[in-house]
Each structure stands twice: as C-alpha cells, then as structure tokens.
Write a protein that holds these residues in place. Structure first.
Motif, short mmCIF file in Angstrom:
data_model
loop_
_atom_site.label_atom_id
_atom_site.label_comp_id
_atom_site.label_asym_id
_atom_site.label_seq_id
_atom_site.Cartn_x
_atom_site.Cartn_y
_atom_site.Cartn_z
N LYS A 157 7.69 74.64 99.83
CA LYS A 157 8.90 74.09 99.20
C LYS A 157 9.96 73.76 100.25
O LYS A 157 10.69 72.78 100.13
CB LYS A 157 9.45 75.08 98.17
CG LYS A 157 8.62 75.21 96.92
CD LYS A 157 8.86 74.07 95.95
CE LYS A 157 10.23 74.14 95.31
NZ LYS A 157 10.43 75.34 94.45
N LYS A 158 10.07 74.59 101.27
CA LYS A 158 11.04 74.35 102.34
C LYS A 158 10.76 73.01 103.03
O LYS A 158 11.67 72.21 103.29
CB LYS A 158 10.98 75.49 103.36
CG LYS A 158 12.00 75.39 104.48
CD LYS A 158 11.73 76.43 105.56
CE LYS A 158 11.80 77.85 105.04
NZ LYS A 158 11.65 78.85 106.14
N ILE A 159 9.50 72.76 103.33
CA ILE A 159 9.12 71.51 104.00
C ILE A 159 9.35 70.31 103.07
O ILE A 159 9.88 69.27 103.50
CB ILE A 159 7.65 71.58 104.47
CG1 ILE A 159 7.50 72.65 105.56
CG2 ILE A 159 7.17 70.22 104.98
CD1 ILE A 159 6.06 72.94 105.94
N MET B 218 9.04 72.83 91.49
CA MET B 218 9.33 71.77 92.45
C MET B 218 10.30 70.73 91.91
O MET B 218 11.23 70.30 92.61
CB MET B 218 8.01 71.10 92.85
CG MET B 218 8.14 69.80 93.62
SD MET B 218 6.54 69.11 94.06
CE MET B 218 5.87 68.63 92.45
N ARG B 219 10.12 70.32 90.65
CA ARG B 219 10.90 69.20 90.13
C ARG B 219 12.35 69.56 89.81
O ARG B 219 13.13 68.69 89.42
CB ARG B 219 10.21 68.61 88.91
CG ARG B 219 8.93 67.83 89.28
CD ARG B 219 9.24 66.73 90.27
NE ARG B 219 8.05 66.05 90.80
CZ ARG B 219 8.07 65.24 91.84
NH1 ARG B 219 9.20 65.02 92.48
NH2 ARG B 219 6.97 64.66 92.26
N LYS B 220 12.73 70.81 90.02
CA LYS B 220 14.14 71.17 89.89
C LYS B 220 14.95 70.62 91.06
O LYS B 220 16.16 70.39 90.94
CB LYS B 220 14.31 72.68 89.82
CG LYS B 220 13.78 73.29 88.52
CD LYS B 220 14.02 74.80 88.49
CE LYS B 220 13.53 75.40 87.19
NZ LYS B 220 13.73 76.88 87.13
N THR B 221 14.28 70.41 92.21
CA THR B 221 15.00 69.97 93.41
C THR B 221 14.38 68.74 94.07
O THR B 221 15.06 68.03 94.82
CB THR B 221 15.06 71.09 94.45
OG1 THR B 221 13.73 71.55 94.71
CG2 THR B 221 15.89 72.26 93.94
N VAL B 222 13.12 68.48 93.84
CA VAL B 222 12.41 67.38 94.52
C VAL B 222 12.20 66.23 93.55
O VAL B 222 11.58 66.40 92.50
CB VAL B 222 11.06 67.86 95.08
CG1 VAL B 222 10.29 66.68 95.70
CG2 VAL B 222 11.27 68.96 96.11
#
Length: 270
Positions: free
Chosen positions: A36-38, A90-94
């Motif tokens: 997630k960081k990457i 993931m889709r909360k931020t990406v």
C-alpha cells in the motif's frame, strides 16, 4: 466503466513524447507490507496506472532483477491471499487503475472465478497473465472475467503475426501490452531502430485498442521515445532497482516517477 478503459478514454495521448506511465512492482518487495505504501507513493508521484506483480517461483518472462524481487517476496511470505488482504481497503486512498500481473498457475489454484470475484471486491481492474493461452481464455474464462468487470490484457511481441495481433485486438479491452523485444524484462538496450520499425508496423495496422510499450523502458529518454510510438510506456526493472536501493522509500518513489515523466519538475521538487 472500468478504470483502465476510462483512463485511456479521458487522456488523449497524441502529443509527441507524451503518454501514460504504467509502473510495475512486485508485491511483498522490498518488505512484506510495503504494497500500500508503494501504491500510494506511485499515485502521488504521478503514475497513471500500476501493475502489481504476484510473486512466482518461476517467472519465465522476467529478467534477473524481477526474478530476484520475486524470490525475496516469496521469502518474505507473500502469497495471493495476503496480497488481497493488503489491497482490501485500497480504494479508500488509491484512485488510479491497478492491475495484477503474474502467471496462470497461482490463479488457477485460487480458482478463476474466486480470483476474479476477489479482484472486483478489492478494486483491481485487470490482469496480465502472459502464459494464459488466448483460446483457453476466450472459450473458458472470458465470460467469468466479464461478469466481474475484470480486463485481461494480452501481450504482443515482434514475433507475433499480423493475424494474431488482429485477433488479440478483437479480444481485448483497455490496452495491448506491446513487448519491445524478444528478450526478458530488464533489457538495457533501450529502443533500437529494429524496435521502431516494429512499432511503426503495428501503428500502420490501425488497431482499435491503445498500446503501452514495455521491456527496456528505464528513464525519461526511453519513456519519451516509447510515447512517440504508443499511448505510453511500462517500467518495471528500473523501478525495482530503485526500491532495492532506497533509503527513503516514499520520497524516492515520487522522485523516480517525476524524473521519468517530467525531469525538470523532479529537479525543482528535489
């Protein structure tokens, strides 16, 4: 609409030297929980879409750099199940499109329908499975992929016949992965004259799908050159080397993407 399709529909790439950037990295590398960081740092740096490699013990299409990242990721404990767990929110931020790249055996072991269902649940938009035979996909799995809104991205190489390329074009949505040479990933030769002839040959076919060029793209010069012949480029091995050597992962990722797409901006922001 699938995020990949929407990306190409809303981003005209007809300006010379400009195009979309797809960045590949291996899940579970350099550290198990870096996924997630990457992803977030790639989005912040300006990557247009991201390809996450599912580590496999025998990645035959990949060169030494990506092979070693696969080995390290497996040593770290990465698995398909863990990757889906990491991508759960993931889709909360990406917001950019995300693809999973790998080999068909782990997907078959997980179960094709279960795999596609899980991709849809976590927000994965497409798959790249180089060893999935196209006739098997069309006859047995396309309906499953379609029912979950997952795109299957096919590859073409300099050895792919015109008839086969046209068949792939008809079977595809999103984009076609245009392999620049017959070598494995990580080629250091850049874009040669022979490759340019091959790209021109494909462009003359007036295919309905856009294309991204991969293998041998490593810096701004090769990215720009690839963008002169396609809608964008894919970078893998060069980015894996950045991850391997990084002392400040998130800043180094953002800087790498900016250096590829806009070196002047990268200097200003350094």
């Amino acid at each position: 609409m699938n995020r990949i399709v929407n990306l190409f529909d809303t981003n005209p790439t007809d300006q010379p030297g400009q195009g979309l950037l797809n960045v590949y990295f291996t899940a579970g590398f350099p550290a198990l929980n870096d996924t997630k960081k990457i992803l977030t740092a790639l989005q912040e740096g300006g990557a247009d879409l991201v390809e996450i490699g599912m580590p496999y013990s025998d990645p035959v299409a990949d060169g030494e750099t990506i092979q070693k990242s696969n080995e390290k990721a497996l040593e770290n404990g990465m698995s398909v199940k863990l990757l889906f767990d990491q991508l759960q929110d993931m889709r909360k931020t990406v917001s950019i499109p995300v693809l999973l790249m790998g080999y068909v055996n782990p997907v078959m072991q997980y179960g094709i329908e279960n795999f596609c269902k899980k991709c849809a649940e976590v927000g994965v938009d497409g798959l790249i499975l180089p060893d999935m035979p196209m006739d098997v996909y069309l006859n047995e799995y396309k309906s499953i992929f379609d029912s979950y809104g997952i795109l299957n991205i096919f590859l073409v190489t300099p050895q792919t016949s015109e008839a086969r390329i046209r068949q792939i074009d008809q079977a595809s949505e999103g984009f076609i992965y245009t392999v620049s040479s017959a070598s494995v990933t990580g080629s250091k030769s850049g874009v040669s004259t022979d490759m340019e002839s091959y790209f021109n040959r494909i462009n003359a076919m007036n295919l309905r799908n856009p294309r991204l060029i991969g293998f041998g793209i490593k810096d701004n010069a090769t990215y720009v050159k690839a963008c002169n012949y396609a809608s964008g480029a894919i970078i893998g091995s060069a980015f894996i080397r950045v991850l391997e050597e990084s002392k400040d992962l998130e800043n180094d990722i953002r800087h790498f993407v900016q250096e590829i797409k806009n070196p002047a901006s990268a200097v200003i922001n350094a």
